[in-house]
Design an enzyme around this catalytic site. Structure first.
Site, mmCIF file in Angstrom:
data_model
loop_
_atom_site.group_PDB
_atom_site.id
_atom_site.type_symbol
_atom_site.label_atom_id
_atom_site.label_comp_id
_atom_site.label_asym_id
_atom_site.label_seq_id
_atom_site.Cartn_x
_atom_site.Cartn_y
_atom_site.Cartn_z
ATOM 1 N N THR A 369 0.913 -1.131 0.000
ATOM 2 C CA THR A 369 0.000 0.000 0.000
ATOM 3 C C THR A 369 0.951 1.178 0.000
ATOM 4 O O THR A 369 2.158 0.990 0.019
ATOM 5 C CB THR A 369 -0.877 -0.109 1.264
ATOM 6 O OG1 THR A 369 -1.706 -1.263 1.129
ATOM 7 C CG2 THR A 369 -1.736 1.091 1.549
ATOM 8 N N THR A 387 -3.997 2.378 -2.088
ATOM 9 C CA THR A 387 -3.454 1.063 -2.399
ATOM 10 C C THR A 387 -4.091 0.393 -3.602
ATOM 11 O O THR A 387 -5.187 0.757 -4.029
ATOM 12 C CB THR A 387 -3.639 0.122 -1.178
ATOM 13 O OG1 THR A 387 -2.877 -1.054 -1.356
ATOM 14 C CG2 THR A 387 -5.093 -0.260 -0.972
ATOM 15 N N ASN A 389 -3.848 -2.929 -3.043
ATOM 16 C CA ASN A 389 -3.758 -4.074 -2.130
ATOM 17 C C ASN A 389 -2.337 -4.636 -2.202
ATOM 18 O O ASN A 389 -1.408 -3.972 -1.819
ATOM 19 C CB ASN A 389 -4.840 -5.121 -2.364
ATOM 20 C CG ASN A 389 -4.910 -6.094 -1.182
ATOM 21 O OD1 ASN A 389 -4.399 -5.775 -0.115
ATOM 22 N ND2 ASN A 389 -5.519 -7.234 -1.356
ATOM 23 N N ASP A 411 -9.588 -8.376 0.432
ATOM 24 C CA ASP A 411 -9.783 -7.817 1.776
ATOM 25 C C ASP A 411 -11.167 -8.132 2.344
ATOM 26 O O ASP A 411 -11.439 -7.866 3.507
ATOM 27 C CB ASP A 411 -9.538 -6.297 1.777
ATOM 28 C CG ASP A 411 -8.070 -5.963 1.979
ATOM 29 O OD1 ASP A 411 -7.295 -6.868 2.347
ATOM 30 O OD2 ASP A 411 -7.687 -4.800 1.763
ATOM 31 N N SER A 440 -10.687 -2.597 5.553
ATOM 32 C CA SER A 440 -9.291 -2.213 5.353
ATOM 33 C C SER A 440 -8.591 -2.034 6.690
ATOM 34 O O SER A 440 -9.233 -1.845 7.717
ATOM 35 C CB SER A 440 -9.262 -0.886 4.574
ATOM 36 O OG SER A 440 -7.975 -0.340 4.587
ATOM 37 N N SER A 441 -7.266 -2.096 6.666
ATOM 38 C CA SER A 441 -6.477 -1.781 7.870
ATOM 39 C C SER A 441 -5.876 -0.388 7.778
ATOM 40 O O SER A 441 -5.111 0.022 8.662
ATOM 41 C CB SER A 441 -5.330 -2.782 8.026
ATOM 42 O OG SER A 441 -5.827 -4.077 8.199
ATOM 43 N N GLY A 461 1.409 -1.604 4.661
ATOM 44 C CA GLY A 461 1.829 -2.769 5.446
ATOM 45 C C GLY A 461 0.704 -3.727 5.768
ATOM 46 O O GLY A 461 0.814 -4.499 6.716
ATOM 47 N N GLY A 462 -0.405 -3.684 5.023
ATOM 48 C CA GLY A 462 -1.495 -4.640 5.241
ATOM 49 C C GLY A 462 -1.935 -4.594 6.692
ATOM 50 O O GLY A 462 -2.161 -3.531 7.270
HETATM 51 N N1 GLY Z 1 -5.397 -3.718 1.225
HETATM 52 C C1 GLY Z 1 -4.900 -3.518 2.543
HETATM 53 C C2 GLY Z 1 -5.861 -2.784 3.411
HETATM 54 O O1 GLY Z 1 -6.696 -2.057 2.928
HETATM 55 O O2 GLY Z 1 -5.814 -2.954 4.595
#
Ligand code: GLY
Length: 560
Positions: A369, A387, A389, A411, A440-441, A461-462
């Site tokens: 991201t 992002t 992803n 996600d 999302s994170s 960083g996911g």
């Molecule tokens: N694709 C990672 C997030 O949105 O958390």
């Protein structure tokens, strides 16, 4: 060999940031842009120099990254922006991708009801309807000041004239070549061997950007660009239609705002879990006196880990697009609920994740991201995480249009209890439904103190995004670090399941690690080379700005 060099790099990185040898980032008087690439930061900073505001710079930087950082910068993906206007007003914009109209909760399952490996994360079936262009146009219509075409033109020039590929970028592209081949039915521009210093020119992308420059959102969601997206979807068997594109809308949201020891923190709300989890974790650790807990010590890692474990368990159960499911935000961040969640925390031994479920409340990304932080000369601040992803998203490069489509559908929770690429679990709250936004994170965040702007922070960083933002806030607020010093510090991460602490190798001393193991914590250093790439700005006590550009990437701060 590559791995060995990476480990060596990390060892040098952390060795370079001891207290005796304090690192300081770029310091400027008035304005700054920190992003994943110097070219994009420069574009944003130039817009500010021309008299543009942070919102203008956001648009120019987003498009600059779409050209120079195709691994995550994008027009074929989505993201979130949190802002604080110079008058103190704050808000948030959601330009997250949406599930296509003909999507279905079981679309990634086989006839036996099992998840088909890779279908949600790779190739034409993995893309959600992109939101980034709607996002920048929405920002422009509300807050932009310079002519729109002036904000798009630098990215067009960069795409047409090209830029030099960095070493890290060449490695990243070369590592993805076989998947570029597999995802497309033609040889895409990126499908060749790359080396540092090669010139990357993207004429088709330049033309797509020209259509956006001339027609705004219609330059993407209608007309030639839309035709190119839909035609290639049809060729590859995808499901995104003209109707999907036309219906996409970015949405202004009420951000998550909370207090941590007198600091006002503003972060992203659903469908990004970042703000809620950040609030839960910070509130869980707030009662503790950090002056008695050394940074990155056993106790520090233990405390954060236990708070993270509980928060990620809640994330998996409760969180999903609140336009579709009831997310009990107020209950999840209520002080009483959070203190009750921490009641069974003990310094004597690790809690087992298998013993932790979600709490009871009333009612009810390779991890690629990218994040950029901007403060302008007028005092406006924007924090944007965006992002595709995972790296290069679906790997599908829209034929004739020159940009990658995201693989954001991963996600969603393809099936409750089955982890996504980040090992994150989900429940029905995050099940797929037409037009729903996947959880999302992302955690774009702004910190204020005494009514004044203090810090703009975020990271890719996911699943590790939330905990990286958390650690940088604590580094500054509790340990009085400067921005670059904070960004350079070694990071760790726990997400409930899998039940281990992911640590950056060589960032933590062996005694700390041995202590943690004795207490029952499982540590994972392997396959966890770096955690996030934090790009942040700190307002110093004298009003100057310090940039923190993450040396884990090619990130750079530019300003004046
Ligand atoms: N694709 C990672 C997030 O949105 O958390």
């Amino acid at each position: 060999m590559k791995k060995l060099l990476s480990l060596l790099f990390i060892a040098i990185l952390f060795a370079n940031c001891t207290k005796e040898d304090k690192v300081v980032g770029l310091i400027t008087d008035k304005a700054m842009v920190v992003s994943a690439r110097v070219e994009a930061s420069q574009i944003g900073s130039d817009i500010l120099k021309k008299g543009g505001n942070a919102y203008d710079a956001m648009i120019a930087t987003q498009l600059g990254l779409a050209v120079v950082y195709p691994v995550a910068g994008n027009i074929g993906g989505g993201g979130f922006m949190v802002f604080r206007h110079h008058d103190g007003k704050s808000g948030a914009l959601d330009f997250r991708e949406k599930a296509p109209l003909s999507s279905d909760k079981d679309m990634y399952l086989d006839e036996k009801g099992e998840v088909i490996p890779g279908k949600s994360s790779f190739g034409v079936h993995s893309s959600g309807v992109p939101g980034s262009v709607a996002g920048i146009v929405e920002v422009y219509e509300k807050y932009g000041s310079l002519p729109f075409k002036d904000l798009v033109q630098p990215a067009i020039d960069l795409a047409r004239n090209g830029f030099k590929v960095t070493k890290k970028q060449a490695n990243s592209l070369n590592g993805t070549l076989s998947r570029f081949k597999k995802a497309n039915n033609y040889q895409i521009l990126f499908d060749r061997e790359w080396k540092e210093g090669d010139l990357l020119q993207q004429e088709e992308l330049a033309q797509t950007l020209e259509r956006i420059r001339d027609n705004g959102r219609d330059g993407f969601y209608k007309g030639k660009t839309a035709d190119l997206i839909v035609d290639y979807q049809k060729e590859l068997g995808g499901i995104i239609t003209h109707q999907d594109l036309e219906k996409y809308k970015a949405i202004w949201r009420k951000p998550i705002v909370f207090d941590y020891k007198g600091y006002k923190i503003t972060s992203m709300t659903m469908p990004a879990s970042g703000g809620i989890c950040l609030a839960q974790i910070l509130k869980s650790v707030e009662p503790y006196d950090f002056s008695k807990i050394d940074h990155n010590s056993t106790k520090y890692i233990q405390l954060l880990t236990e708070a993270e474990r509980r928060s990620y368990a809640d994330r998996a159960h409760y969180l999903g697009d609140m336009d579709f499911v009831n997310v009990p935000i107020d209950s999840l961040i209520a002080p009483k609920y959070i203190s009750e969640r921490m009641l069974d925390f003990s310094w004597d031994k690790a809690t087992k994740s298998s013993d932790v479920s979600h709490g009871k409340v009333l009612g009810y990304e390779s991890d690629e991201t990218t994040h950029y932080s901007i403060i302008d000369q007028f005092g406006n601040a924007v924090s944007v995480t965006t992002t595709l992803n995972t790296g290069y998203g679906s790997k599908v490069l829209v034929k004739g249009a020159g940009f990658f489509l995201n693989n954001e559908m991963d996600d969603f929770s393809a099936k409750p209890g089955v982890p996504n690429v980040y090992g994150l679990l989900g429940s029905t709250a995050n099940a797929i439904a037409p037009e729903k936004r996947m959880l999302s994170s992302m955690t774009p965040t702004i910190v204020e103190k005494d009514g004044k702007l203090k810090m703009v922070v975020g990271t890719p960083g996911g699943s590790t995004i939330i905990t990286s933002v958390l650690q940088n806030i604590l580094n500054v607020v509790e340990y009085d670090m400067g921005m670059q010093e904070s960004v350079n510090k070694a990071r760790f991460h726990h997400q409930w399941m899998p039940d281990n602490i992911r640590m950056e190798p060589n960032g933590f001393d062996s005694i700390t690690k041995a202590n943690l193991k004795t207490l029952g914590y499982e540590l994972l250093e392997r396959n966890s080379l770096i955690i996030g790439r934090v790009d942040a700005i700190l307002v110093l006590p004298n009003g100057k700005l310090e940039g923190g550009a993450d040396p884990r990437g090619d990130d750079a701060a530019v300003g004046f």
